[in-house]
Scaffold this motif. Sequence first.
Motif, mmCIF file in Angstrom:
data_model
loop_
_atom_site.group_PDB
_atom_site.id
_atom_site.type_symbol
_atom_site.label_atom_id
_atom_site.label_comp_id
_atom_site.label_asym_id
_atom_site.label_seq_id
_atom_site.Cartn_x
_atom_site.Cartn_y
_atom_site.Cartn_z
ATOM 1 N N THR A 81 0.880 -1.167 0.000
ATOM 2 C CA THR A 81 0.000 0.000 0.000
ATOM 3 C C THR A 81 0.919 1.219 0.000
ATOM 4 O O THR A 81 2.126 1.094 0.238
ATOM 5 C CB THR A 81 -0.910 0.020 1.242
ATOM 6 O OG1 THR A 81 -0.079 0.006 2.412
ATOM 7 C CG2 THR A 81 -1.851 -1.173 1.272
ATOM 8 N N VAL A 82 0.341 2.386 -0.296
ATOM 9 C CA VAL A 82 1.175 3.580 -0.425
ATOM 10 C C VAL A 82 0.771 4.620 0.620
ATOM 11 O O VAL A 82 -0.411 4.924 0.771
ATOM 12 C CB VAL A 82 1.040 4.193 -1.838
ATOM 13 C CG1 VAL A 82 1.912 5.442 -1.965
ATOM 14 C CG2 VAL A 82 1.430 3.168 -2.895
ATOM 15 N N ALA A 83 1.768 5.130 1.337
ATOM 16 C CA ALA A 83 1.545 6.219 2.293
ATOM 17 C C ALA A 83 2.330 7.436 1.832
ATOM 18 O O ALA A 83 3.232 7.333 0.991
ATOM 19 C CB ALA A 83 1.999 5.796 3.692
ATOM 20 N N LEU A 84 1.983 8.592 2.373
ATOM 21 C CA LEU A 84 2.673 9.836 2.025
ATOM 22 C C LEU A 84 3.822 10.070 3.013
ATOM 23 O O LEU A 84 3.610 10.053 4.227
ATOM 24 C CB LEU A 84 1.662 10.987 2.083
ATOM 25 C CG LEU A 84 2.191 12.396 1.784
ATOM 26 C CD1 LEU A 84 2.725 12.490 0.356
ATOM 27 C CD2 LEU A 84 1.082 13.433 1.989
ATOM 28 N N HIS A 85 5.016 10.285 2.471
ATOM 29 C CA HIS A 85 6.198 10.486 3.322
ATOM 30 C C HIS A 85 6.783 11.867 3.028
ATOM 31 O O HIS A 85 7.740 11.996 2.278
ATOM 32 C CB HIS A 85 7.207 9.374 3.029
ATOM 33 C CG HIS A 85 8.395 9.349 3.946
ATOM 34 N ND1 HIS A 85 8.309 9.592 5.298
ATOM 35 C CD2 HIS A 85 9.709 9.099 3.707
ATOM 36 C CE1 HIS A 85 9.512 9.496 5.849
ATOM 37 N NE2 HIS A 85 10.382 9.211 4.907
ATOM 38 N N GLY A 86 6.152 12.902 3.589
ATOM 39 C CA GLY A 86 6.588 14.267 3.297
ATOM 40 C C GLY A 86 6.218 14.651 1.877
ATOM 41 O O GLY A 86 5.464 13.942 1.192
ATOM 42 N N PHE A 87 6.748 15.761 1.411
ATOM 43 C CA PHE A 87 6.537 16.146 0.017
ATOM 44 C C PHE A 87 7.867 16.066 -0.742
ATOM 45 O O PHE A 87 7.996 15.346 -1.722
ATOM 46 C CB PHE A 87 5.928 17.554 -0.069
ATOM 47 C CG PHE A 87 5.636 17.983 -1.477
ATOM 48 C CD1 PHE A 87 4.770 17.237 -2.271
ATOM 49 C CD2 PHE A 87 6.228 19.113 -2.025
ATOM 50 C CE1 PHE A 87 4.513 17.612 -3.598
ATOM 51 C CE2 PHE A 87 5.963 19.494 -3.337
ATOM 52 C CZ PHE A 87 5.111 18.742 -4.122
ATOM 53 N N THR A 88 8.883 16.755 -0.241
ATOM 54 C CA THR A 88 10.208 16.684 -0.873
ATOM 55 C C THR A 88 11.224 15.931 -0.006
ATOM 56 O O THR A 88 12.282 15.548 -0.490
ATOM 57 C CB THR A 88 10.778 18.096 -1.086
ATOM 58 O OG1 THR A 88 10.860 18.752 0.186
ATOM 59 C CG2 THR A 88 9.918 18.903 -2.039
ATOM 60 N N HIS A 89 10.917 15.763 1.275
ATOM 61 C CA HIS A 89 11.839 15.127 2.238
ATOM 62 C C HIS A 89 13.108 15.953 2.431
ATOM 63 O O HIS A 89 14.102 15.480 2.946
ATOM 64 C CB HIS A 89 12.195 13.700 1.787
ATOM 65 C CG HIS A 89 12.591 12.760 2.895
ATOM 66 N ND1 HIS A 89 13.685 12.972 3.709
ATOM 67 C CD2 HIS A 89 12.040 11.593 3.324
ATOM 68 C CE1 HIS A 89 13.789 11.970 4.571
ATOM 69 N NE2 HIS A 89 12.788 11.127 4.374
ATOM 70 N N GLU A 90 13.091 17.221 2.024
ATOM 71 C CA GLU A 90 14.314 18.013 2.172
ATOM 72 C C GLU A 90 14.455 18.546 3.599
ATOM 73 O O GLU A 90 13.467 18.671 4.331
ATOM 74 C CB GLU A 90 14.295 19.190 1.197
ATOM 75 C CG GLU A 90 13.289 20.281 1.562
ATOM 76 C CD GLU A 90 12.998 21.212 0.390
ATOM 77 O OE1 GLU A 90 11.899 21.061 -0.198
ATOM 78 O OE2 GLU A 90 13.840 22.059 0.069
ATOM 79 N N ASP A 91 15.688 18.840 3.966
ATOM 80 C CA ASP A 91 15.954 19.435 5.276
ATOM 81 C C ASP A 91 16.014 20.948 5.134
ATOM 82 O O ASP A 91 16.493 21.472 4.128
ATOM 83 C CB ASP A 91 17.289 18.918 5.837
ATOM 84 C CG ASP A 91 17.256 17.412 6.023
ATOM 85 O OD1 ASP A 91 16.150 16.840 6.066
ATOM 86 O OD2 ASP A 91 18.343 16.809 6.100
ATOM 87 N N PHE A 92 15.517 21.628 6.135
ATOM 88 C CA PHE A 92 15.572 23.089 6.164
ATOM 89 C C PHE A 92 16.577 23.521 7.219
ATOM 90 O O PHE A 92 16.984 22.726 8.051
ATOM 91 C CB PHE A 92 14.180 23.655 6.480
ATOM 92 C CG PHE A 92 13.211 23.518 5.334
ATOM 93 C CD1 PHE A 92 12.914 24.600 4.529
ATOM 94 C CD2 PHE A 92 12.624 22.285 5.044
ATOM 95 C CE1 PHE A 92 12.044 24.477 3.465
ATOM 96 C CE2 PHE A 92 11.753 22.158 3.982
ATOM 97 C CZ PHE A 92 11.456 23.250 3.185
ATOM 98 N N ARG A 93 16.916 24.779 7.180
ATOM 99 C CA ARG A 93 17.840 25.315 8.157
ATOM 100 C C ARG A 93 17.361 25.046 9.588
ATOM 101 O O ARG A 93 18.121 24.690 10.462
ATOM 102 C CB ARG A 93 17.968 26.828 7.950
ATOM 103 C CG ARG A 93 19.362 27.315 7.835
ATOM 104 C CD ARG A 93 19.345 28.773 7.435
ATOM 105 N NE ARG A 93 20.071 28.987 6.186
ATOM 106 C CZ ARG A 93 21.395 28.929 6.085
ATOM 107 N NH1 ARG A 93 22.143 28.691 7.122
ATOM 108 N NH2 ARG A 93 21.982 29.131 4.920
ATOM 109 N N GLY A 94 16.049 25.215 9.783
ATOM 110 C CA GLY A 94 15.502 25.113 11.137
ATOM 111 C C GLY A 94 15.061 23.708 11.520
ATOM 112 O O GLY A 94 14.521 23.526 12.613
ATOM 113 N N GLY A 95 15.262 22.719 10.648
ATOM 114 C CA GLY A 95 14.831 21.363 11.017
ATOM 115 C C GLY A 95 14.428 20.546 9.800
ATOM 116 O O GLY A 95 14.684 20.920 8.660
ATOM 117 N N TYR A 96 13.782 19.425 10.064
ATOM 118 C CA TYR A 96 13.339 18.549 8.993
ATOM 119 C C TYR A 96 12.072 19.116 8.345
ATOM 120 O O TYR A 96 11.473 20.053 8.844
ATOM 121 C CB TYR A 96 13.095 17.145 9.535
ATOM 122 C CG TYR A 96 14.348 16.498 10.084
ATOM 123 C CD1 TYR A 96 15.499 16.416 9.295
ATOM 124 C CD2 TYR A 96 14.393 15.992 11.376
ATOM 125 C CE1 TYR A 96 16.654 15.828 9.781
ATOM 126 C CE2 TYR A 96 15.548 15.393 11.867
ATOM 127 C CZ TYR A 96 16.674 15.311 11.072
ATOM 128 O OH TYR A 96 17.816 14.731 11.545
#
Length: 270
Positions: A81-96
């Motif tokens: 089955t498929v779940a959503l795992h973030g949108f881009t999975h990128e890290d930001f300066r202030g966190g995940y």
Amino acid sequence: MKVAIRDDDTCYFTAPEELERVYRDVWDQVPVCVATVPCAVGYERAGIPKEHWRSGIPFPIAQNRDIVAALRQWAAARRLTVALHGFTHEDFRGGYEFQAAPDPDRRVRDGIAHLTAALGRPISIFVPPHNALSKRGLAAVSAARLNLLGSFLSFRPTLRPWELRTLANWWRVRTVRARSGRSKRDRFVYPYVLRYRHHAEFGCHSLVPGTTEADLVNGFEEARRLGGDFCIATHYWEVDATLKDVLRKVLDHCARYADVRFVAAEELFA
Ligand SMILES: [Zn+2]
């Protein structure tokens, strides 16, 4: 008792063979909940080409026809089955991503749209990248009516949008944790679904390098004693022969109980 598997990080950069390598002798017994990144931006990890670790370029999963075709086929065969795992999975300066992105609501909305368009499957579960979620991130997930599958979800009421059930749920977790003899700092996976007004949450047991068969068997047995359920969370890209052996043995252990039902993670929330 329900037992499920979640696997994170499938995205544009995933080759079908990588999932097949880990799950070909598993997914006919246990459907795997594949937590998929709809529009991956590269970061430093095995399996993502080095030139994209810092390129910042988003790669929609729809552009990788091989993985899309494979996911569609395996989903149709009920292997996953498929779940959503973030949108881009990128890290930001202030966190995940779901701690620090300025627009978590938009990311959830666009994420669901990308995945349903590419894979033609309904999405009902959200898995936060790095299992990290801010109050706003959680509010975005809940507003989209997605259930949350975390790992070791820490339960700090201050990190949650307020609703009446928060207090009752906090008390539930606290009571079960105290009864198990753990302190607040000890690792604890609450083995039941926590229900909120618009979503529900369930915590998984991580299978990562260093996790032993005993770790997971103990987690399973504790959940079992408590009358709860059990979900293993891993990443296909770090499952080597050792981890695969652990996974196989733990599933064999679970399968010895006549009342254990291997289910898709969505069923944990049923
Ligand atoms: Zn991830």
